[in-house]
Design a protein around this motif. Sequence first.
Motif, PDB file in Angstrom:
ATOM      1  N   GLU A 179       0.832  -1.195   0.000  1.00 31.64           N
ATOM      2  CA  GLU A 179       0.000   0.000   0.000  1.00 31.64           C
ATOM      3  C   GLU A 179       0.873   1.255   0.000  1.00 31.64           C
ATOM      4  O   GLU A 179       2.106   1.173   0.137  1.00 31.64           O
ATOM      5  CB  GLU A 179      -0.930  -0.001   1.221  1.00 31.64           C
ATOM      6  CG  GLU A 179      -0.209  -0.176   2.542  1.00 31.64           C
ATOM      7  CD  GLU A 179      -1.070  -0.863   3.588  1.00 31.64           C
ATOM      8  OE1 GLU A 179      -1.870  -1.744   3.230  1.00 31.64           O
ATOM      9  OE2 GLU A 179      -0.916  -0.519   4.775  1.00 31.64           O
ATOM     10  N   SER A 180       0.235   2.389  -0.131  1.00 32.47           N
ATOM     11  CA  SER A 180       0.934   3.668  -0.143  1.00 32.47           C
ATOM     12  C   SER A 180       0.635   4.415   1.147  1.00 32.47           C
ATOM     13  O   SER A 180      -0.492   4.390   1.649  1.00 32.47           O
ATOM     14  CB  SER A 180       0.476   4.493  -1.357  1.00 32.47           C
ATOM     15  OG  SER A 180       1.151   5.716  -1.418  1.00 32.47           O
ATOM     16  N   LEU A 181       1.670   5.063   1.670  1.00 36.85           N
ATOM     17  CA  LEU A 181       1.535   5.832   2.909  1.00 36.85           C
ATOM     18  C   LEU A 181       1.861   7.283   2.590  1.00 36.85           C
ATOM     19  O   LEU A 181       2.931   7.586   2.044  1.00 36.85           O
ATOM     20  CB  LEU A 181       2.501   5.282   3.965  1.00 36.85           C
ATOM     21  CG  LEU A 181       2.515   5.935   5.344  1.00 36.85           C
ATOM     22  CD1 LEU A 181       1.174   5.727   6.055  1.00 36.85           C
ATOM     23  CD2 LEU A 181       3.658   5.357   6.187  1.00 36.85           C
ATOM     24  N   ASN A 182       0.957   8.189   2.918  1.00 34.43           N
ATOM     25  CA  ASN A 182       1.173   9.609   2.639  1.00 34.43           C
ATOM     26  C   ASN A 182       2.146  10.216   3.643  1.00 34.43           C
ATOM     27  O   ASN A 182       2.051   9.982   4.846  1.00 34.43           O
ATOM     28  CB  ASN A 182      -0.145  10.379   2.693  1.00 34.43           C
ATOM     29  CG  ASN A 182      -1.066  10.024   1.547  1.00 34.43           C
ATOM     30  OD1 ASN A 182      -0.617   9.760   0.431  1.00 34.43           O
ATOM     31  ND2 ASN A 182      -2.374  10.007   1.799  1.00 34.43           N
ATOM     32  N   LEU A 183       3.077  11.029   3.123  1.00 33.76           N
ATOM     33  CA  LEU A 183       4.071  11.691   3.968  1.00 33.76           C
ATOM     34  C   LEU A 183       4.021  13.187   3.723  1.00 33.76           C
ATOM     35  O   LEU A 183       3.825  13.640   2.587  1.00 33.76           O
ATOM     36  CB  LEU A 183       5.484  11.188   3.647  1.00 33.76           C
ATOM     37  CG  LEU A 183       5.730   9.677   3.662  1.00 33.76           C
ATOM     38  CD1 LEU A 183       7.181   9.388   3.297  1.00 33.76           C
ATOM     39  CD2 LEU A 183       5.396   9.085   5.013  1.00 33.76           C
TER      40      LEU A 183
ATOM     41  N   LEU B 250      13.306   0.368   7.082  1.00 38.52           N
ATOM     42  CA  LEU B 250      13.274   1.489   6.141  1.00 38.52           C
ATOM     43  C   LEU B 250      14.158   1.123   4.957  1.00 38.52           C
ATOM     44  O   LEU B 250      15.342   0.811   5.129  1.00 38.52           O
ATOM     45  CB  LEU B 250      13.796   2.754   6.806  1.00 38.52           C
ATOM     46  CG  LEU B 250      12.979   3.265   7.995  1.00 38.52           C
ATOM     47  CD1 LEU B 250      13.818   4.215   8.834  1.00 38.52           C
ATOM     48  CD2 LEU B 250      11.710   3.946   7.522  1.00 38.52           C
ATOM     49  N   LEU B 251      13.592   1.143   3.772  1.00 37.82           N
ATOM     50  CA  LEU B 251      14.300   0.765   2.553  1.00 37.82           C
ATOM     51  C   LEU B 251      14.471   2.012   1.683  1.00 37.82           C
ATOM     52  O   LEU B 251      13.482   2.589   1.233  1.00 37.82           O
ATOM     53  CB  LEU B 251      13.502  -0.311   1.809  1.00 37.82           C
ATOM     54  CG  LEU B 251      13.987  -0.700   0.419  1.00 37.82           C
ATOM     55  CD1 LEU B 251      15.393  -1.287   0.467  1.00 37.82           C
ATOM     56  CD2 LEU B 251      13.006  -1.690  -0.213  1.00 37.82           C
TER      57      LEU B 251
ATOM     58  N   TYR C 131       6.186   3.601  -0.241  1.00 36.32           N
ATOM     59  CA  TYR C 131       5.670   2.292  -0.633  1.00 36.32           C
ATOM     60  C   TYR C 131       5.852   1.374   0.567  1.00 36.32           C
ATOM     61  O   TYR C 131       6.954   1.251   1.101  1.00 36.32           O
ATOM     62  CB  TYR C 131       6.429   1.756  -1.841  1.00 36.32           C
ATOM     63  CG  TYR C 131       5.979   0.388  -2.290  1.00 36.32           C
ATOM     64  CD1 TYR C 131       4.766   0.215  -2.945  1.00 36.32           C
ATOM     65  CD2 TYR C 131       6.776  -0.739  -2.047  1.00 36.32           C
ATOM     66  CE1 TYR C 131       4.353  -1.041  -3.358  1.00 36.32           C
ATOM     67  CE2 TYR C 131       6.364  -2.001  -2.456  1.00 36.32           C
ATOM     68  CZ  TYR C 131       5.155  -2.141  -3.109  1.00 36.32           C
ATOM     69  OH  TYR C 131       4.742  -3.386  -3.517  1.00 36.32           O
ATOM     70  N   VAL C 132       4.763   0.759   0.991  1.00 39.18           N
ATOM     71  CA  VAL C 132       4.765  -0.039   2.212  1.00 39.18           C
ATOM     72  C   VAL C 132       4.339  -1.472   1.908  1.00 39.18           C
ATOM     73  O   VAL C 132       3.350  -1.704   1.207  1.00 39.18           O
ATOM     74  CB  VAL C 132       3.810   0.559   3.276  1.00 39.18           C
ATOM     75  CG1 VAL C 132       3.759  -0.313   4.521  1.00 39.18           C
ATOM     76  CG2 VAL C 132       4.232   1.974   3.637  1.00 39.18           C
TER      77      VAL C 132
ATOM     78  N   GLY D 142       8.944 -10.992   7.630  1.00 38.59           N
ATOM     79  CA  GLY D 142       8.179 -10.675   8.834  1.00 38.59           C
ATOM     80  C   GLY D 142       8.255  -9.232   9.293  1.00 38.59           C
ATOM     81  O   GLY D 142       7.876  -8.922  10.425  1.00 38.59           O
ATOM     82  N   TYR D 143       8.715  -8.346   8.412  1.00 39.34           N
ATOM     83  CA  TYR D 143       8.838  -6.932   8.776  1.00 39.34           C
ATOM     84  C   TYR D 143       7.824  -6.064   8.044  1.00 39.34           C
ATOM     85  O   TYR D 143       7.427  -6.371   6.917  1.00 39.34           O
ATOM     86  CB  TYR D 143      10.234  -6.405   8.408  1.00 39.34           C
ATOM     87  CG  TYR D 143      11.365  -7.055   9.145  1.00 39.34           C
ATOM     88  CD1 TYR D 143      11.574  -6.820  10.501  1.00 39.34           C
ATOM     89  CD2 TYR D 143      12.253  -7.908   8.479  1.00 39.34           C
ATOM     90  CE1 TYR D 143      12.630  -7.419  11.176  1.00 39.34           C
ATOM     91  CE2 TYR D 143      13.312  -8.508   9.147  1.00 39.34           C
ATOM     92  CZ  TYR D 143      13.492  -8.260  10.496  1.00 39.34           C
ATOM     93  OH  TYR D 143      14.536  -8.853  11.153  1.00 39.34           O
ATOM     94  N   LEU D 144       7.443  -4.973   8.684  1.00 42.67           N
ATOM     95  CA  LEU D 144       6.858  -3.853   7.967  1.00 42.67           C
ATOM     96  C   LEU D 144       8.000  -3.206   7.194  1.00 42.67           C
ATOM     97  O   LEU D 144       9.032  -2.874   7.773  1.00 42.67           O
ATOM     98  CB  LEU D 144       6.261  -2.850   8.954  1.00 42.67           C
ATOM     99  CG  LEU D 144       5.758  -1.534   8.364  1.00 42.67           C
ATOM    100  CD1 LEU D 144       4.421  -1.748   7.682  1.00 42.67           C
ATOM    101  CD2 LEU D 144       5.649  -0.461   9.441  1.00 42.67           C
ATOM    102  N   CYS D 145       7.862  -3.049   5.894  1.00 36.52           N
ATOM    103  CA  CYS D 145       8.908  -2.391   5.110  1.00 36.52           C
ATOM    104  C   CYS D 145       8.355  -1.085   4.558  1.00 36.52           C
ATOM    105  O   CYS D 145       7.286  -1.068   3.932  1.00 36.52           O
ATOM    106  CB  CYS D 145       9.398  -3.277   3.973  1.00 36.52           C
ATOM    107  SG  CYS D 145      10.807  -2.556   3.085  1.00 36.52           S
TER     108      CYS D 145
END
Length: 223
Positions: free
Chosen positions: A4-8, A31-32, A18-19, A54-57
């Motif tokens: 999904e997309s996260l607004n910053l 954090l990539l 991009y998440v 297993g990570y939130l990226c």
Amino acid sequence: MNAESLNLSTSRGATTAYVTRPHEKVDAGVLLIQEWWGINEHIRDVAGRYADEGYLCVAPDLYRGRVVKDKEEASVLMQALGIDDGLETIRAAVEAAEETYGVNKFAITGYCMGGTFALRAACEMPELKAAAPFYGDIPEEGVLQKLRVPTLFIAGKRDAWINQEKVNGLKEVAAKYNLPVEAISYDADHAFFNDTRPEVYNPEAAKDAWAKVQAHFRKYLAG
């Protein structure tokens, strides 16, 4: 895996990240940071690999929507991107991910330009738990000496940009200030991790580097 997309929001303009994340709840994130091409399919693929681990990226878009394939265009975009601008976007990504996903433990990694920003962020953001920059440029001694984040620096012995002289300089400053840095150099070229670029991709080095980074992150993100 969810993507999904996260607004910053930043002082220099809005962007997104991009998440990717596993279906189950996670308590640690990575954090990539992009190469000089932008948030392209390769970066999205790597983000998916982190979700599989297993990570939130979270891959913040430092170019605010620009993606290029031409080296000259990429160079222009990279040169136009200020360090303060990139770091602000990285910090915004951390804040948004904490608020949206409840994750407050982050490691950072990145490739090429992203490696430059990953190492610089590790120097400037002591709250990060671990760092694994790939063949990124090394900040000046006055910045590098602030590093407190356990860092695994990945380089290629055949890299003409992040050459062995620069890697040795990193090692010297690390020894001088007793910094938590380990540098690993493979018999490979710059961008050897990028499997969409057969002219430089080195599958053996990429596989080994991935395993070492995963072990490094598990060590510092567990618990």
